[in-house]
Design a protein around this motif. Structure first.
Motif, PDB file in Angstrom:
ATOM      1  N   THR A  37      -3.733  35.390 -34.065  1.00 52.72           N
ATOM      2  CA  THR A  37      -2.647  36.613 -34.651  1.00 52.72           C
ATOM      3  C   THR A  37      -1.488  36.142 -34.287  1.00 52.72           C
ATOM      4  OG1 THR A  37      -4.650  38.406 -34.387  1.00 52.72           O
ATOM      5  CG2 THR A  37      -2.524  38.936 -35.158  1.00 52.72           C
ATOM      6  N   VAL A  38      -1.200  36.400 -35.699  1.00 52.61           N
ATOM      7  CA  VAL A  38       0.540  36.584 -35.783  1.00 52.61           C
ATOM      8  C   VAL A  38       0.774  37.953 -36.257  1.00 52.61           C
ATOM      9  CG1 VAL A  38       3.138  35.477 -37.115  1.00 52.61           C
ATOM     10  CG2 VAL A  38       0.946  33.912 -35.777  1.00 52.61           C
ATOM     11  N   THR A  39       1.952  38.791 -35.066  1.00 50.80           N
ATOM     12  CA  THR A  39       2.915  39.900 -36.287  1.00 50.80           C
ATOM     13  C   THR A  39       3.920  39.519 -36.703  1.00 50.80           C
ATOM     14  OG1 THR A  39       1.361  41.052 -34.596  1.00 50.80           O
ATOM     15  CG2 THR A  39       3.195  41.776 -35.122  1.00 50.80           C
ATOM     16  N   ARG A  87      14.134  35.455 -47.826  1.00 50.46           N
ATOM     17  CA  ARG A  87      13.838  34.190 -47.129  1.00 50.46           C
ATOM     18  C   ARG A  87      13.638  34.435 -45.806  1.00 50.46           C
ATOM     19  NH1 ARG A  87      19.316  32.016 -48.663  1.00 50.46           N
ATOM     20  NH2 ARG A  87      17.772  31.501 -50.887  1.00 50.46           N
ATOM     21  N   ASP A  88      14.275  34.885 -45.288  1.00 51.28           N
ATOM     22  CA  ASP A  88      14.151  35.439 -43.914  1.00 51.28           C
ATOM     23  C   ASP A  88      12.504  35.372 -43.360  1.00 51.28           C
ATOM     24  OD1 ASP A  88      15.954  34.389 -42.753  1.00 51.28           O
ATOM     25  OD2 ASP A  88      16.903  36.907 -42.520  1.00 51.28           O
ATOM     26  N   TYR A 137       6.459  34.199 -42.510  1.00 53.33           N
ATOM     27  CA  TYR A 137       4.883  33.497 -42.644  1.00 53.33           C
ATOM     28  C   TYR A 137       5.213  32.009 -42.681  1.00 53.33           C
ATOM     29  CZ  TYR A 137       5.387  34.608 -47.994  1.00 53.33           C
ATOM     30  OH  TYR A 137       5.516  33.886 -49.075  1.00 53.33           O
ATOM     31  N   GLU A 138       5.544  31.352 -43.451  1.00 53.61           N
ATOM     32  CA  GLU A 138       5.040  30.045 -43.611  1.00 53.61           C
ATOM     33  C   GLU A 138       5.655  29.450 -42.469  1.00 53.61           C
ATOM     34  OE1 GLU A 138       4.547  28.485 -46.473  1.00 53.61           O
ATOM     35  OE2 GLU A 138       5.002  29.715 -47.667  1.00 53.61           O
ATOM     36  N   ARG A 139       5.676  29.245 -41.279  1.00 55.77           N
ATOM     37  CA  ARG A 139       5.727  28.665 -40.727  1.00 55.77           C
ATOM     38  C   ARG A 139       4.643  29.604 -39.229  1.00 55.77           C
ATOM     39  NH1 ARG A 139      11.186  30.098 -39.075  1.00 55.77           N
ATOM     40  NH2 ARG A 139      10.433  32.276 -38.215  1.00 55.77           N
ATOM     41  N   MET A 151       3.092  36.355 -49.974  1.00 56.02           N
ATOM     42  CA  MET A 151       2.506  36.424 -48.614  1.00 56.02           C
ATOM     43  C   MET A 151       0.959  36.229 -48.454  1.00 56.02           C
ATOM     44  SD  MET A 151       3.083  37.909 -45.181  1.00 56.02           S
ATOM     45  CE  MET A 151       2.111  39.789 -45.589  1.00 56.02           C
ATOM     46  N   ARG A 152       0.120  37.059 -49.138  1.00 54.63           N
ATOM     47  CA  ARG A 152      -1.245  37.169 -49.475  1.00 54.63           C
ATOM     48  C   ARG A 152      -1.627  36.209 -49.895  1.00 54.63           C
ATOM     49  NH1 ARG A 152      -4.846  40.411 -53.078  1.00 54.63           N
ATOM     50  NH2 ARG A 152      -2.843  39.306 -54.384  1.00 54.63           N
ATOM     51  N   ASP A 153      -1.210  35.948 -51.263  1.00 58.14           N
ATOM     52  CA  ASP A 153      -1.497  34.795 -52.004  1.00 58.14           C
ATOM     53  C   ASP A 153      -1.642  33.493 -50.639  1.00 58.14           C
ATOM     54  OD1 ASP A 153      -2.091  36.414 -53.895  1.00 58.14           O
ATOM     55  OD2 ASP A 153      -0.498  35.648 -55.075  1.00 58.14           O
TER      56      ASP A 153
END
Length: 93
Positions: A3-5, A18-19, A24-26, A57-59
């Motif tokens: 899990t990533v928060t 951008r940030d 979330y990409e990382r 992000m969800r997609d």
């Protein structure tokens, strides 16, 4: 399952894109990430651009077989997300 928060800034808007996307990409590129938690505790302002950011992000997460949950909604952010019916497309805790 990893899990990533993610914790958006108090002003979650187009300038955050951008940030937030980089974060979330990382997380999604990290092997084993299966849940992204967006902790909205500090968010005091949210606009339509932020809603779009969350949908993108969800997609992207769905494509990576990763779930997304929104946590700690409160105040204006909670109202905006409820009006937009995000509780129907995200797990909200």
């Amino acid at each position: 399952m990893s899990t990533v928060t993610l914790r958006p800034a108090s002003r979650f808007d187009f300038n955050s894109f951008r940030d937030f996307r980089s974060s979330y990409e990382r997380a999604l590129e990290t092997e084993g990430t299966r849940l992204l938690v967006v902790d909205m505790h500090d968010v005091q302002y949210i606009d339509s651009a932020a809603l779009g950011i969350l949908l993108l992000m969800r997609d992207r997460a769905n494509s990576a077989n990763c779930a997304v949950e929104l946590h700690n909604l409160r105040g204006v952010a909670k109202e905006v997300l409820e009006i937009a019916n995000f509780q129907k497309i995200f797990t909200v805790r």
